[in-house]
Design an enzyme around this catalytic site. Structure first.
Site, PDB file in Angstrom:
ATOM      1  N   LYS A   1       0.181 -10.015  -7.560  1.00  0.00           N
ATOM      2  CA  LYS A   1      -1.316 -10.530  -8.846  1.00  0.00           C
ATOM      3  C   LYS A   1      -2.137  -9.056  -9.555  1.00  0.00           C
ATOM      4  CE  LYS A   1      -2.140 -13.054  -3.912  1.00  0.00           C
ATOM      5  NZ  LYS A   1      -3.315 -13.102  -2.960  1.00  0.00           N
TER       6      LYS A   1
ATOM      7  N   ASP B   1      -8.096 -16.782  -4.641  1.00  0.00           N
ATOM      8  CA  ASP B   1      -8.237 -16.729  -3.327  1.00  0.00           C
ATOM      9  C   ASP B   1      -9.871 -16.103  -2.630  1.00  0.00           C
ATOM     10  OD1 ASP B   1      -5.631 -16.350  -2.123  1.00  0.00           O
ATOM     11  OD2 ASP B   1      -5.158 -14.308  -2.993  1.00  0.00           O
TER      12      ASP B   1
HETATM   13  P1  NAP Z   1      -1.410  -6.358   1.432  1.00  0.00           P
HETATM   14  O1  NAP Z   1      -2.351  -6.248   0.424  1.00  0.00           O
HETATM   15  O2  NAP Z   1      -0.228  -5.747   1.416  1.00  0.00           O
HETATM   16  O3  NAP Z   1      -2.359  -5.865   2.262  1.00  0.00           O
HETATM   17  C1  NAP Z   1      -1.685  -5.826   4.265  1.00  0.00           C
HETATM   18  C2  NAP Z   1      -2.864  -5.560   4.493  1.00  0.00           C
HETATM   19  O4  NAP Z   1      -2.395  -5.444   6.068  1.00  0.00           O
HETATM   20  C3  NAP Z   1      -3.082  -3.938   4.593  1.00  0.00           C
HETATM   21  O5  NAP Z   1      -4.538  -3.977   4.566  1.00  0.00           O
HETATM   22  C4  NAP Z   1      -2.261  -2.853   5.613  1.00  0.00           C
HETATM   23  O6  NAP Z   1      -2.534  -2.069   6.009  1.00  0.00           O
HETATM   24  C5  NAP Z   1      -2.717  -4.588   6.992  1.00  0.00           C
HETATM   25  N1  NAP Z   1      -1.618  -3.924   7.604  1.00  0.00           N
HETATM   26  C6  NAP Z   1      -0.072  -4.381   7.444  1.00  0.00           C
HETATM   27  N2  NAP Z   1       0.853  -3.634   8.655  1.00  0.00           N
HETATM   28  C7  NAP Z   1      -0.294  -3.844   9.974  1.00  0.00           C
HETATM   29  C8  NAP Z   1      -0.292  -3.065  11.246  1.00  0.00           C
HETATM   30  N3  NAP Z   1       1.142  -2.886  11.656  1.00  0.00           N
HETATM   31  N4  NAP Z   1      -1.318  -2.062  11.860  1.00  0.00           N
HETATM   32  C9  NAP Z   1      -2.698  -2.509  10.983  1.00  0.00           C
HETATM   33  N5  NAP Z   1      -2.701  -3.024   9.783  1.00  0.00           N
HETATM   34  C10 NAP Z   1      -1.219  -3.778   8.973  1.00  0.00           C
HETATM   35  O7  NAP Z   1      -1.455  -8.661   1.593  1.00  0.00           O
HETATM   36  P2  NAP Z   1      -2.566  -8.688   1.745  1.00  0.00           P
HETATM   37  O8  NAP Z   1      -2.290 -10.006   0.253  1.00  0.00           O
HETATM   38  O9  NAP Z   1      -4.022  -8.737   1.453  1.00  0.00           O
HETATM   39  O10 NAP Z   1      -2.101 -10.270   2.453  1.00  0.00           O
HETATM   40  C11 NAP Z   1      -2.867  -9.885   3.628  1.00  0.00           C
HETATM   41  C12 NAP Z   1      -2.641 -11.210   4.757  1.00  0.00           C
HETATM   42  O11 NAP Z   1      -3.486 -11.960   4.091  1.00  0.00           O
HETATM   43  C13 NAP Z   1      -0.964 -11.913   4.301  1.00  0.00           C
HETATM   44  O12 NAP Z   1      -0.448 -11.243   5.467  1.00  0.00           O
HETATM   45  C14 NAP Z   1      -1.439 -13.432   4.553  1.00  0.00           C
HETATM   46  O13 NAP Z   1      -1.010 -13.290   5.887  1.00  0.00           O
HETATM   47  C15 NAP Z   1      -2.218 -13.566   4.194  1.00  0.00           C
HETATM   48  N6  NAP Z   1      -3.170 -14.481   2.992  1.00  0.00           N
HETATM   49  C16 NAP Z   1      -2.839 -15.552   3.193  1.00  0.00           C
HETATM   50  C17 NAP Z   1      -3.440 -16.330   2.263  1.00  0.00           C
HETATM   51  C18 NAP Z   1      -3.867 -17.911   2.707  1.00  0.00           C
HETATM   52  O14 NAP Z   1      -4.875 -18.570   1.589  1.00  0.00           O
HETATM   53  N7  NAP Z   1      -4.791 -17.874   3.532  1.00  0.00           N
HETATM   54  C19 NAP Z   1      -3.770 -15.931   1.146  1.00  0.00           C
HETATM   55  C20 NAP Z   1      -2.696 -14.472   0.517  1.00  0.00           C
HETATM   56  C21 NAP Z   1      -2.349 -13.768   1.833  1.00  0.00           C
HETATM   57  P3  NAP Z   1      -2.168  -0.603   6.139  1.00  0.00           P
HETATM   58  O15 NAP Z   1      -2.771  -0.499   4.133  1.00  0.00           O
HETATM   59  O16 NAP Z   1      -2.380   0.546   6.369  1.00  0.00           O
HETATM   60  O17 NAP Z   1      -0.615  -0.627   5.250  1.00  0.00           O
END
Ligand code: NAP
Length: 518
Positions: A314, A354
């Site tokens: 992205k 999003d």
């Molecule tokens: P990202 O940029 O990789 O961010 C992941 C986040 O999760 C970070 O804040 C990370 O914390 C945290 N995290 C990962 N493992 C963890 C753990 N074990 N304990 C606590 N925190 C943890 O990913 P993203 O693009 O923001 O996506 C996040 C989630 O949004 C995805 O998993 C997906 O399910 C959801 N999503 C939903 C949609 C929708 O349309 N509904 C669209 C896209 C994504 P750190 O910074 O500490 O690593």
């Protein structure tokens, strides 16, 4: 000429049934993979059956080109001759073997037209020669790829076939580009194997391929990455793909699990939109993404008109637009990420759906309640957290961000002008809205939750952006203590619907999308 849909018979025990089933499913040619079948007498019996007349391709694929034949080459040539004489049809021979062996050229010339034996007077009907090249290691760069095709064509086969292995969408795009350029010069099959080659299989008719291979059923694949006839004709509406069909896709790594092809294709089918949506895996590094987009932009005639962009590209999409004179919406810039690319008359532009999708999911709880408490706690500081925070701040929310890595929360809060507190403090706050933007609780780790049930208070609105599963442990805990819950499915559908509107200029059929997702 319509693109042949070819399916392979790989076991002879059920070959007769397989022939009928493949025809019923829509295959116009049947490939007899004698290297996999093994039983030559049984194949011969099948070939003399009148129902198979002129409708088969005989292949005895060598192991070094991805087949199972590791026996003697003279024996293989004799088998070609024996089976080829049983009935005219197409014969697929590796170009390398053809070049190497005068014997193969001479023997196959007796049974297949379009060969160097053409000049000889042969009075019985012959099939056509397909000369093929299989690169099991990768996809050559240009101009090497074109040079290899030219070499095959110099041998004057009836059909030239070039099959490579795609690492990702960059390789697959190169194969499609070759097909688009060369199909008009003579019958051509150009495909890429592997999961990343899927778009070369789906789009074969758009670019005028002579033929395309599909499996008769799951488990019946004769090459890596083959999809079934039913999937091609069902999900991808293969029969209605023409040169005018517009192409959309999802760029990410990985994209195997993406539900977007399912919902966008179903929506376009429902609305009668002449378009198709394919998964396009692009390796994670920035340079690879830039390379893909640069090629897509350089070859607009290929008809790639829009992309969903997902992890980890992205930010790369925003950067690519900035570096190439593309337009980035104000919202996408504030989100620091582009999840939707749109090509129009002025070139490419980027949007972030999003943020709008997240607000669409939350809005029913707040829209008609101007006096409602607008305090929000965001768990996570990644891309989705930034998009959700932007949407909430734009609507007057008081947003607090917490993140496992505290420093990322601090950075995000500073960038957007909101508050952050330590991750350990997350149970101590009492916001009106809690949004999980972490991946904690996502399949397969469905027993995990980012916030203990004891921290949830009745009446609070809990939104989990995770959509797989649709009901996470967090949402189940929240419902149990009397919270209002919102599933990530709502955001996912709303962001996809917004993309659909941007690409097709009309409202998305949400019910159709919901049904396809289910
Ligand atoms: P990202 O940029 O990789 O961010 C992941 C986040 O999760 C970070 O804040 C990370 O914390 C945290 N995290 C990962 N493992 C963890 C753990 N074990 N304990 C606590 N925190 C943890 O990913 P993203 O693009 O923001 O996506 C996040 C989630 O949004 C995805 O998993 C997906 O399910 C959801 N999503 C939903 C949609 C929708 O349309 N509904 C669209 C896209 C994504 P750190 O910074 O500490 O690593």
């Amino acid at each position: 000429m319509a693109t042949h849909l070819i399916t392979s018979v790989i076991v002879v025990a059920a070959a007769d049934e397989a022939l009928s089933a493949a025809r019923a499913a829509g295959a116009t040619l049947i490939e007899l993979r004698a290297d996999l079948i093994g039983d030559a007498t049984a194949i011969e019996r099948l070939l003399v059956d009148k129902r198979a007349a002129g409708k088969w391709i005989l292949t005895i694929r060598r192991a070094d080109e991805g087949g199972a034949w590791d026996g003697d080459e003279d024996e293989r040539i004799s088998l070609f001759e024996r089976l080829g004489l049983a009935q005219p049809g197409w014969i697929d021979v590796e170009f390398a073997a053809w070049e190497r062996s005068a014997n193969i050229r001479q023997k196959i010339g007796l049974v297949a037209a379009g060969t160097q034996a053409d000049s000889r007077a042969i009075d019985r009907p012959r099939g056509g020669l397909i000369l093929s090249l299989h690169d099991l290691r990768g996809t050559p760069e240009e101009p090497e790829l074109s040079r290899r095709l030219a070499e095959i064509r110099r041998a004057r086969p009836a059909v030239a076939k070039i099959v490579t292995t795609a690492r990702d969408g960059v390789d697959a795009f190169r194969v499609l580009s070759l097909l688009a350029r060369e199909a008009g010069e003579g019958p051509l099959i150009a495909l890429a194997m592997g999961e990343a080659g899927l778009m070369t299989r789906v789009l074969a008719p758009k670019f005028g391929a002579w033929g395309n291979f599909a499996a008769p059923h799951r488990g019946g694949e004769s090459a890596p990455g083959q999809v079934t006839i039913a999937e091609l004709r069902g999900r991808y509406r293969y029969d209605s793909i023409t040169p005018a069909t517009r192409v959309f896709g999802v760029l990410g790594w990985p994209v195997r699990q993406s539900k977007s092809p399912r919902i966008h294709n179903a929506a376009m089918a429902h609305d009668g939109v002449d378009g198709v949506y394919v998964p396009i895996p692009i390796e994670p590094d920035r340079a690879r993404f830039i390379e893909f987009m640069t090629r897509a932009a350089e070859e607009p005639a290929l008809g790639f008109d829009g992309f969903s962009v997902t992890i980890p590209h992205k930010e790369h999409a925003l950067e690519w637009l900035d570096q190439n004179g593309g337009c980035v919406s104000r919202l996408a810039r504030r989100c620091g990420a582009v999840n939707t690319l749109i090509r129009d008359a002025d070139g490419w532009r980027g949007e972030n759906t999003d943020a709008t999708g997240a607000w669409s999911a939350i809005a029913p709880c707040f829209d008609d309640k101007p006096a409602a408490d607008r305090t929000a706690l965001l768990l996570g500081a990644g891309g989705v957290a930034r998009a959700v925070a932007t949407a909430l701040l734009d609507r007057g929310f008081d947003v607090t961000v917490v993140n496992r890595t505290d420093s990322r929360a601090t950075l995000l809060a500073a960038a957007l002008g909101c508050r952050s507190v330590a991750w350990s403090q997350r149970p101590d706050l009492a916001p009106a809205l809690i949004v999980n933007c972490t991946s904690v609780g996502m399949w397969p780790n469905v027993a995990e939750t980012p916030l203990a049930a004891s921290a949830l208070r009745p009446g609070c609105i809990v939104f989990d952006t995770i959509y797989n599963p649709g009901r996470t442990r967090l949402l189940r805990d929240a419902a149990a203590v009397g919270c209002v819950t919102i599933s990530g499915v709502e955001m996912f559908l709303a962001q996809a619907a917004a993309q659909y509107e941007l690409w097709h200029g009309c409202a998305a059929p949400l019910d159709v999308m919901r049904e396809a997702l289910a």
